[in-house]
Design a protein around this motif. Structure first.
Motif, PDB file in Angstrom:
ATOM      1  N   ARG A  39      32.910  54.513  33.775  1.00 56.54           N
ATOM      2  CA  ARG A  39      32.707  55.552  34.787  1.00 56.54           C
ATOM      3  C   ARG A  39      33.804  56.605  34.726  1.00 56.54           C
ATOM      4  O   ARG A  39      33.602  57.754  35.059  1.00 56.54           O
ATOM      5  CB  ARG A  39      32.679  54.937  36.191  1.00 56.54           C
ATOM      6  N   ASP A  60      43.009  44.925  41.131  1.00 51.74           N
ATOM      7  CA  ASP A  60      42.399  44.339  42.331  1.00 51.74           C
ATOM      8  C   ASP A  60      41.204  43.470  41.958  1.00 51.74           C
ATOM      9  O   ASP A  60      40.975  42.417  42.543  1.00 51.74           O
ATOM     10  CB  ASP A  60      41.927  45.440  43.296  1.00 51.74           C
ATOM     11  N   ARG A  61      40.444  43.936  40.965  1.00 53.71           N
ATOM     12  CA  ARG A  61      39.260  43.177  40.534  1.00 53.71           C
ATOM     13  C   ARG A  61      39.678  41.836  39.931  1.00 53.71           C
ATOM     14  O   ARG A  61      39.068  40.806  40.209  1.00 53.71           O
ATOM     15  CB  ARG A  61      38.437  44.005  39.535  1.00 53.71           C
ATOM     16  N   GLN A  84      41.070  34.746  43.012  1.00 54.04           N
ATOM     17  CA  GLN A  84      40.763  34.075  44.273  1.00 54.04           C
ATOM     18  C   GLN A  84      39.460  33.279  44.171  1.00 54.04           C
ATOM     19  O   GLN A  84      39.352  32.177  44.706  1.00 54.04           O
ATOM     20  CB  GLN A  84      40.685  35.098  45.412  1.00 54.04           C
ATOM     21  N   GLU A  85      38.494  33.852  43.449  1.00 51.65           N
ATOM     22  CA  GLU A  85      37.227  33.135  43.262  1.00 51.65           C
ATOM     23  C   GLU A  85      37.476  31.790  42.587  1.00 51.65           C
ATOM     24  O   GLU A  85      36.870  30.784  42.926  1.00 51.65           O
ATOM     25  CB  GLU A  85      36.253  33.966  42.417  1.00 51.65           C
ATOM     26  N   GLU A  98      22.248  57.501  38.844  1.00 53.99           N
ATOM     27  CA  GLU A  98      23.214  56.653  38.146  1.00 53.99           C
ATOM     28  C   GLU A  98      23.886  55.630  39.075  1.00 53.99           C
ATOM     29  O   GLU A  98      23.990  54.445  38.744  1.00 53.99           O
ATOM     30  CB  GLU A  98      24.274  57.554  37.513  1.00 53.99           C
ATOM     31  N   VAL A 148      39.390  29.266  45.092  1.00 49.95           N
ATOM     32  CA  VAL A 148      38.558  28.609  46.105  1.00 49.95           C
ATOM     33  C   VAL A 148      37.461  27.766  45.471  1.00 49.95           C
ATOM     34  O   VAL A 148      36.690  27.121  46.181  1.00 49.95           O
ATOM     35  CB  VAL A 148      37.929  29.608  47.097  1.00 49.95           C
ATOM     36  N   PHE A 190      28.765  62.292  41.419  1.00 45.42           N
ATOM     37  CA  PHE A 190      30.024  61.572  41.215  1.00 45.42           C
ATOM     38  C   PHE A 190      31.025  62.172  42.185  1.00 45.42           C
ATOM     39  O   PHE A 190      31.216  63.385  42.230  1.00 45.42           O
ATOM     40  CB  PHE A 190      30.534  61.738  39.778  1.00 45.42           C
ATOM     41  N   GLU A 247      43.049  54.292  37.149  1.00 46.55           N
ATOM     42  CA  GLU A 247      42.122  53.224  37.491  1.00 46.55           C
ATOM     43  C   GLU A 247      42.776  51.851  37.530  1.00 46.55           C
ATOM     44  O   GLU A 247      42.119  50.857  37.830  1.00 46.55           O
ATOM     45  CB  GLU A 247      40.934  53.199  36.517  1.00 46.55           C
ATOM     46  N   ASP A 252      33.071  43.874  34.893  1.00 48.71           N
ATOM     47  CA  ASP A 252      33.187  44.940  35.890  1.00 48.71           C
ATOM     48  C   ASP A 252      34.234  45.977  35.488  1.00 48.71           C
ATOM     49  O   ASP A 252      34.093  47.164  35.779  1.00 48.71           O
ATOM     50  CB  ASP A 252      33.545  44.348  37.258  1.00 48.71           C
ATOM     51  N   ALA A 255      37.447  35.494  48.455  1.00 51.21           N
ATOM     52  CA  ALA A 255      36.565  35.704  47.305  1.00 51.21           C
ATOM     53  C   ALA A 255      35.226  36.315  47.687  1.00 51.21           C
ATOM     54  O   ALA A 255      34.191  35.939  47.165  1.00 51.21           O
ATOM     55  CB  ALA A 255      36.358  34.395  46.538  1.00 51.21           C
ATOM     56  N   VAL A 259      45.513  30.656  50.082  1.00 47.22           N
ATOM     57  CA  VAL A 259      44.419  31.447  49.516  1.00 47.22           C
ATOM     58  C   VAL A 259      44.476  32.893  49.985  1.00 47.22           C
ATOM     59  O   VAL A 259      44.173  33.814  49.247  1.00 47.22           O
ATOM     60  CB  VAL A 259      43.068  30.844  49.938  1.00 47.22           C
ATOM     61  N   SER A 260      44.898  33.101  51.236  1.00 52.70           N
ATOM     62  CA  SER A 260      44.938  34.473  51.726  1.00 52.70           C
ATOM     63  C   SER A 260      46.353  34.872  52.118  1.00 52.70           C
ATOM     64  O   SER A 260      46.551  35.829  52.851  1.00 52.70           O
ATOM     65  CB  SER A 260      43.983  34.620  52.905  1.00 52.70           C
ATOM     66  N   ALA A 278      42.382  49.657  40.797  1.00 55.72           N
ATOM     67  CA  ALA A 278      41.056  49.065  41.005  1.00 55.72           C
ATOM     68  C   ALA A 278      40.840  47.896  40.046  1.00 55.72           C
ATOM     69  O   ALA A 278      40.256  46.872  40.409  1.00 55.72           O
ATOM     70  CB  ALA A 278      39.981  50.128  40.810  1.00 55.72           C
ATOM     71  N   PHE A 320      36.903  53.480  51.493  1.00 54.69           N
ATOM     72  CA  PHE A 320      38.202  53.754  52.079  1.00 54.69           C
ATOM     73  C   PHE A 320      39.360  53.093  51.358  1.00 54.69           C
ATOM     74  O   PHE A 320      40.498  53.500  51.518  1.00 54.69           O
ATOM     75  CB  PHE A 320      38.198  53.376  53.563  1.00 54.69           C
ATOM     76  N   GLN A 321      39.082  52.079  50.562  1.00 51.08           N
ATOM     77  CA  GLN A 321      40.179  51.481  49.806  1.00 51.08           C
ATOM     78  C   GLN A 321      40.239  52.091  48.408  1.00 51.08           C
ATOM     79  O   GLN A 321      41.298  52.356  47.897  1.00 51.08           O
ATOM     80  CB  GLN A 321      39.978  49.974  49.726  1.00 51.08           C
ATOM     81  N   TYR A 322      39.075  52.316  47.815  1.00 48.97           N
ATOM     82  CA  TYR A 322      39.063  52.823  46.449  1.00 48.97           C
ATOM     83  C   TYR A 322      38.619  54.271  46.360  1.00 48.97           C
ATOM     84  O   TYR A 322      38.543  54.819  45.267  1.00 48.97           O
ATOM     85  CB  TYR A 322      38.171  51.931  45.576  1.00 48.97           C
ATOM     86  N   ARG A 330      37.812  63.008  36.939  1.00 50.75           N
ATOM     87  CA  ARG A 330      36.464  63.547  36.759  1.00 50.75           C
ATOM     88  C   ARG A 330      36.059  64.353  37.996  1.00 50.75           C
ATOM     89  O   ARG A 330      36.351  63.972  39.122  1.00 50.75           O
ATOM     90  CB  ARG A 330      35.505  62.370  36.562  1.00 50.75           C
ATOM     91  N   GLN A 350      46.132  52.512  52.183  1.00 46.81           N
ATOM     92  CA  GLN A 350      44.806  53.098  52.357  1.00 46.81           C
ATOM     93  C   GLN A 350      44.890  54.493  52.971  1.00 46.81           C
ATOM     94  O   GLN A 350      44.262  55.431  52.501  1.00 46.81           O
ATOM     95  CB  GLN A 350      44.007  52.171  53.262  1.00 46.81           C
ATOM     96  N   LEU A 376      40.662  39.496  42.645  1.00 44.65           N
ATOM     97  CA  LEU A 376      39.496  38.878  43.290  1.00 44.65           C
ATOM     98  C   LEU A 376      38.989  37.693  42.459  1.00 44.65           C
ATOM     99  O   LEU A 376      38.654  36.638  42.998  1.00 44.65           O
ATOM    100  CB  LEU A 376      38.399  39.922  43.479  1.00 44.65           C
ATOM    101  N   SER A 380      34.820  28.689  43.652  1.00 45.11           N
ATOM    102  CA  SER A 380      33.441  29.158  43.514  1.00 45.11           C
ATOM    103  C   SER A 380      33.102  29.482  42.057  1.00 45.11           C
ATOM    104  O   SER A 380      31.932  29.582  41.701  1.00 45.11           O
ATOM    105  CB  SER A 380      33.148  30.343  44.440  1.00 45.11           C
ATOM    106  N   THR A 384      32.793  48.518  33.314  1.00 42.44           N
ATOM    107  CA  THR A 384      32.068  49.527  34.089  1.00 42.44           C
ATOM    108  C   THR A 384      33.026  50.557  34.689  1.00 42.44           C
ATOM    109  O   THR A 384      32.790  51.760  34.614  1.00 42.44           O
ATOM    110  CB  THR A 384      31.275  48.855  35.228  1.00 42.44           C
ATOM    111  N   TYR A 404      24.194  51.381  38.916  1.00 47.53           N
ATOM    112  CA  TYR A 404      25.368  50.501  38.987  1.00 47.53           C
ATOM    113  C   TYR A 404      25.204  49.453  40.089  1.00 47.53           C
ATOM    114  O   TYR A 404      25.637  48.321  39.969  1.00 47.53           O
ATOM    115  CB  TYR A 404      26.633  51.324  39.250  1.00 47.53           C
ATOM    116  N   PRO A 425      35.583  29.484  51.175  1.00 49.68           N
ATOM    117  CA  PRO A 425      34.451  30.393  51.397  1.00 49.68           C
ATOM    118  C   PRO A 425      33.470  29.891  52.452  1.00 49.68           C
ATOM    119  O   PRO A 425      33.095  30.651  53.347  1.00 49.68           O
ATOM    120  CB  PRO A 425      33.792  30.466  50.023  1.00 49.68           C
ATOM    121  N   SER A 463      40.393  29.574  54.730  1.00 52.46           N
ATOM    122  CA  SER A 463      40.816  29.534  53.329  1.00 52.46           C
ATOM    123  C   SER A 463      39.721  29.164  52.342  1.00 52.46           C
ATOM    124  O   SER A 463      39.897  29.334  51.150  1.00 52.46           O
ATOM    125  CB  SER A 463      41.958  28.541  53.146  1.00 52.46           C
TER     126      SER A 463
END
Lengths: 274, 293, 439
Positions: free
Chosen positions: C435, C402-403, C409-410, B56, C413, B41, C396, C428, B243, C252-253, C399, B258-260, B48, C71, C406, C415, C431, B60, B155, B153
């Motif tokens: 964690r 952000d999820r 956005q799904e 593990e 569009v 981890f 957290e 998610d 998406a 969308v973006s 994150a 790098f983002q999270y 943590r 970032q 997403l 999907s 999860t 995931y 997918p 715009s």
């Protein structure tokens, strides 16, 4: 074999159609670099603006951060070439002349290393660079570039050394020259054009590198390919400046590749021959 | 005699050694380190601590819909651009080989996309498709159509743009490689076919392509590797969106790391990526290396 | 006599400037700031010459686009790099950094008059903006310069032409208004669609809250995620409909930039967007809507109005080697005088000090009253209505949001359906929480 007129026509259609697709986006970049913000969003858009301006180029060239990044790219590129050639030239020569079974193993390995995308190495390099203070340094980027350029250069140069006739070298051996001397005085001069074009190819690789320049720099060691992102981010994309900066970035590689155009394909073809 | 060869080889081995040692340090060790991290981890933003978690992270991975999606995207971004590059490249090479009047400058031009910085290629295409201000709108206006398509715009169209850009970058160089190989094929073979009544295209089909099969395979392997490494183009054109529709595995690894700052998970994704890469490409690469002897 | 006087004057000059010249408090210190490209950082960088004059420390701003900056900041802090002394932080980021000790606690520095010469007068800050940068013990980790909320900007002329004499008060009303305001080629609104805690989630969360949705069952006691509740799904469906039916091309973006430009260039009728962007939307040189706009509270949902609320500030990197000078600079840059100067020199107006809000000169410059009510008043009103828990303060959260972004956005569009997308996100999030040993 003579082509019939209709076959010739087919050839022309294929080539012209593709050439248009090839040129169109670049022509648009060039055209946009001479437009002011109004010209860019003119409706409908035009290819040649009525009010061409050099302001975009002036602004980009006057942008200290961009110029600094441009020099960084130069310095990193040249250093990468020096380091790479120092290591790769003897290695390529040695591999070209080797006869034992170790050769296949070494060659496969060189090829595998060259094949792995940069992302494979990013995590450990990122951690190590933070630990040993290589973050945001030009030497750090030179080191990372070498991971890719050394195998690339070895692989390409083997073919060039293979083409040097062995008889000449034998003569040198008889005269008592060591292996290194043979390389420097006999093989290298004969393979010189190929070696030089390999060096240029290494420079182009370093100049174009993006992933590590993005993740392993702050401001000080930032390269031109990253600095251009600044124009995309703030207050709507400044397309004129992006275009001008884009032209400036691709100019050096363009000039170099015209110099070595004969060897560019040959060296790459050497790498794909079977 | 055998001894002499060995002796000679050892001298050459000494010339290879510095590079070999350097490459071990800068490539093998990092790969092993990545694997080591993937079994722990490691998220510096978390409370943590760094610690052993065994397999593990890999568990995931298999439940992660975003990862499974990125595998699918990666497959698209390999299969279609590479297939297009090979077929278009072959067609262009055959056309270029005839050295028709007024086409020699194309050979120089074809080098261009291969040497342009990928970041600039991304920008070139991004600018070309800007709705309203891009070359696509301009070309539409020439035909009298108001083309304000916002391709990034949705997918499917965003993925399409990435595929076009990636094909655009690779095809001309593939054509030049094929061309240099085509030009080594003996004229006599074509003459013979001609005498047998085979047409121009037919003779390329029955002579050039079978002879060039090994070259095609090799070019294909290298193009697949290039397609796997696609990053700057995506970074600039779509950022993996919308998406997640243009987010291949290596891009997801970048985002995770790098983002999270999920360094462990990024390492896990990278290991999986590396394994896939090796399973599919290593046999070909070893064959190529053996042939180059 | 004259000679004597000049002699005295020279002596006095030497006496006052001499010691200061010889030795300023932070002579030779070079402060480096990791900043986002914003009017604030641009202007402060220019004003910093005054700070250098007073203390001897020079200040360098490295400015990146918002996403890249965030970032880089995470990376710089968590790798304990000392390259930057001060870093930009959002209120919601503090929780991500304090458990690991990546930020320097400020109270000791701010209370030390040897370091911070003038009392920073913390009581003058809008209290909620300060609280966002505190941990549970009340320790301060950053000083805010930027108080953000969203208000409705509407083009009163366009609304009138469509037969509306007041702005929409609810999300459902907003959708109906747009039906009348939009025509082919003329989108009604612009909204952020880029999936991120600070883009589409900054917009959507107020809709989710307004329709009775919450991130968790009972934060912080029961952390079972509920981002797929009936209310949340309803809000997500409306959000997507609004964006797809009436948004600008590229919604969308889109990020805040696209929205700002759309409003500034008079391409849309109304937007719900960050109040601080008024400075750019009504930029004297670029704007096409000066004199046309009205300002109102953001729309409400059936379960009430939940105006977004956030603050941004600068914090001291715990690994910095120049903490004292950094603290002095932080206090100087957020002082009442400096903050006011920035607002007068630039389009920046998201101030965090009550004294600046009450300042006549500030009010005059940023009042933007075109006969549909004062902007400053609407802004101040929304700040009062702002929800302090708009983003939740635990590591957290980013994150998780952000999820959800997403997932949104799904759905936009096409999907996935809203229910599907949010169900997947909820899974998610479980999860992520597991964690982190929170579930």
């Amino acid at each position: 074999m003579k082509l019939s007129p209709s076959e010739k026509l087919l050839c022309y259609i294929v080539m012209v159609a593709f050439t248009i697709i090839l040129i169109a986006p670049i022509a648009w970049l060039l055209s946009s670099s001479f437009k002011d913000q109004l010209g860019i969003f003119q409706s409908p858009p035009v290819l040649v603006t009525a009010n061409p301006t050099l302001d975009n180029f002036k602004e980009v060239l006057g942008d200290k951060q961009f110029i600094a990044a441009f020099w960084n790219s130069m310095i990193i590129g040249v250093s990468t070439v020096i380091i790479t050639m120092l290591f790769a030239t003897p290695a390529a020569y040695g591999l070209s002349r080797m006869r034992s079974k170790a050769k296949v193993g070494l060659l496969s390995w060189v090829l595998l290393v060259r094949a792995a995308p940069g992302m494979v190495y990013i995590v450990p390099y990122f951690i190590a660079f933070n630990q040993i203070g290589l973050m945001d340094t030009k030497s750090g980027l030179v080191l990372i570039n070498s991971v890719f350029t050394i195998p690339l250069a070895i692989w390409i140069m083997i073919a060039f050394f293979d083409a040097v006739p062995k008889e000449v070298e034998e003569a040198a051996h008889v005269d008592g020259a060591t292996r290194i001397q043979t390389l420097l005085r006999v093989a290298l001069p004969m393979a010189a054009p190929g070696v030089a074009s390999t060096a240029i190819l290494v420079f182009i690789f370093s100049w174009n590198e993006f992933l590590f320049a993005l993740t392993m720099t702050r401001i000080d060691a930032r390269t031109a390919a990253i600095a251009i992102l600044d124009y995309m981010a703030f207050e709507g994309t400044a397309w004129g400046k992006v275009a001008a900066a884009g032209i400036l970035i691709l100019l050096p590689v363009l000039i170099f590749s015209i110099f070595i155009r004969k060897y560019l394909v040959q060296s790459a073809a050497g790498a794909v021959k079977e | 005699m055998k001894n002499i060869i060995r002796h000679r080889d050892s001298a050459y081995l000494a010339m290879v050694a510095p590079s070999a040692i350097l490459l071990v340090i800068i490539t093998i060790i990092p790969i092993l380190a990545t694997f080591y991290i993937s079994l722990h981890f490691f998220n510096p933003t978390s409370t943590r601590q760094f610690g052993w978690v065994g397999w593990e992270n890999y568990g995931y991975l298999l439940e992660d819909s975003r990862y499974l999606n990125s595998l699918r995207v990666m497959l698209w971004l390999i299969v279609i651009p590479v297939a297009l590059q090979i077929t278009l490249g072959m067609a262009l090479a055959i056309a270029l080989k005839e050295k028709l009047a007024g086409t020699s400058w194309m050979r120089v031009l074809f080098l261009l996309p291969a040497v342009i910085p990928p970041a600039v290629s991304g920008l070139v295409w991004k600018l070309f498709i800007v709705p309203g201000a891009g070359g696509v709108t301009y070309m539409g206006s020439l035909l009298g159509i108001d083309l304000q398509l916002d391709l990034l715009s949705s997918p499917n169209s965003a993925l399409f743009v990435i595929i076009v850009c990636s094909t655009w970058v690779g095809t001309p160089f593939v054509a030049l490689l094929f061309l240099s190989s085509l030009e080594t094929i003996s004229k006599d073979l074509y003459e013979a076919a001609h005498l047998d009544g085979a047409g121009w295209l037919q003779s390329h089909w029955s002579i050039s392509i079978p002879i060039m099969r090994p070259v095609i395979m090799t070019v294909m392997v290298f193009r697949i590797l290039e397609a796997l490494a696609i990053f700057p183009i995506i970074f600039i054109l779509t950022g993996g969106g919308p998406a997640g529709s243009t987010e291949p595995v290596n891009y997801y690894a970048y985002v995770s790391g790098f983002q999270y700052l999920k360094i462990d998970y990024a390492a896990t994704i990278i290991v999986s990526f590396f394994v896939i890469l090796m399973v599919f490409c290593a046999p070909f690469l070893i064959r190529i290396a053996r042939a180059a002897r | 006599m004259f000679k004597k006087l000049t002699g005295v004057a020279v002596a006095v000059l030497i006496a006052t400037t001499g010691p200061a010249l010889a030795e300023k408090q932070f002579d030779g210190v070079k402060l480096r700031v990791l900043a986002t490209k914003q009017a604030w950082s641009d202007t402060i960088e220019k004003l910093a010459a005054k700070f250098t004059e007073e203390t001897g420390a020079t200040v360098q701003f490295d400015q990146f686009s918002f996403g890249q900056a965030v970032q880089k900041i995470t990376i710089e802090l968590t790798t304990k790099s000392s390259a930057y002394d001060l870093v930009f932080v959002s209120g919601s980021d503090v929780a991500q950094y304090t458990p690991g000790g990546f930020l320097e606690p400020l109270s000791a520095h701010l209370g030390n008059r040897d370091i911070v010469k003038n009392d920073p007068n913390l009581a003058d800050f809008i209290p909620a903006t300060l609280r966002l940068f505190q941990d549970s013990d009340g320790e301060q980790y950053a000083l805010p310069h930027f108080a953000a909320t969203q208000i409705m900007f509407y083009n009163a002329d366009k609304l009138k032409a469509a037969g509306f004499d007041k702005p929409p008060a609810t999300w459902a009303e907003l959708y109906d208004y747009c039906g009348k305001l939009a025509s082919p080629g003329n989108p009604c609104t612009a909204m952020r669609g880029k999936p991120s805690v600070s883009e589409n989630m900054w917009y959507y969360s107020q809709m989710m809250y307004g329709y009775g949705g919450r991130f968790f069952k009972d934060y912080p006691n029961d952390m079972t995620p509920t981002v797929n509740s009936a209310g949340a799904v309803e809000a997500a469906e409306l959000y997507a409909k609004l964006l797809n039916d009436f948004g600008i091309p590229g919604s969308v973006s889109a990020g805040f930039d696209e929205v700002t430009v759309a409003m500034q260039q008079d391409n849309v009728s109304l937007v719900v967007e960050g109040a601080p962007l008024a400075g750019r939307i009504l930029d004297a040189k670029l704007s096409k809507v000066i004199g046309k706009l009205g300002f109102a509270l953001p729309p409400a949902g059936p379960k009430g109005r939940f105006a977004p609320f956030a603050a941004q500030g600068y914090a001291i990197n715990a690994a910095s080697k120049n903490k004292e000078a950094a603290a002095a600079f932080l206090a100087w840059s957020t002082s009442s005088e400096t903050m006011k100067q920035v607002t007068l020199d630039s389009s920046f107006l998201a101030v965090t000090r009550k004294s600046v809000w009450d300042d006549a000169e500030f009010r005059k410059k940023h009042d933007y009253n075109y006969g549909h009510g004062s902007f400053a008043a609407a802004y101040e009103g929304t700040l009062q209505a702002g929800v302090e828990w708009y983003r939740l303060p635990f590591p957290e959260f980013k994150a998780i949001a952000d999820r959800v972004g997403l997932a949104l956005q799904e759905h936009v569009v096409g999907s996935k359906t809203a229910q599907q997308a949010l169900d997947d996100a909820n899974k998610d999030i479980i999860t992520i929480l597991k964690r982190a040993s929170r579930l």
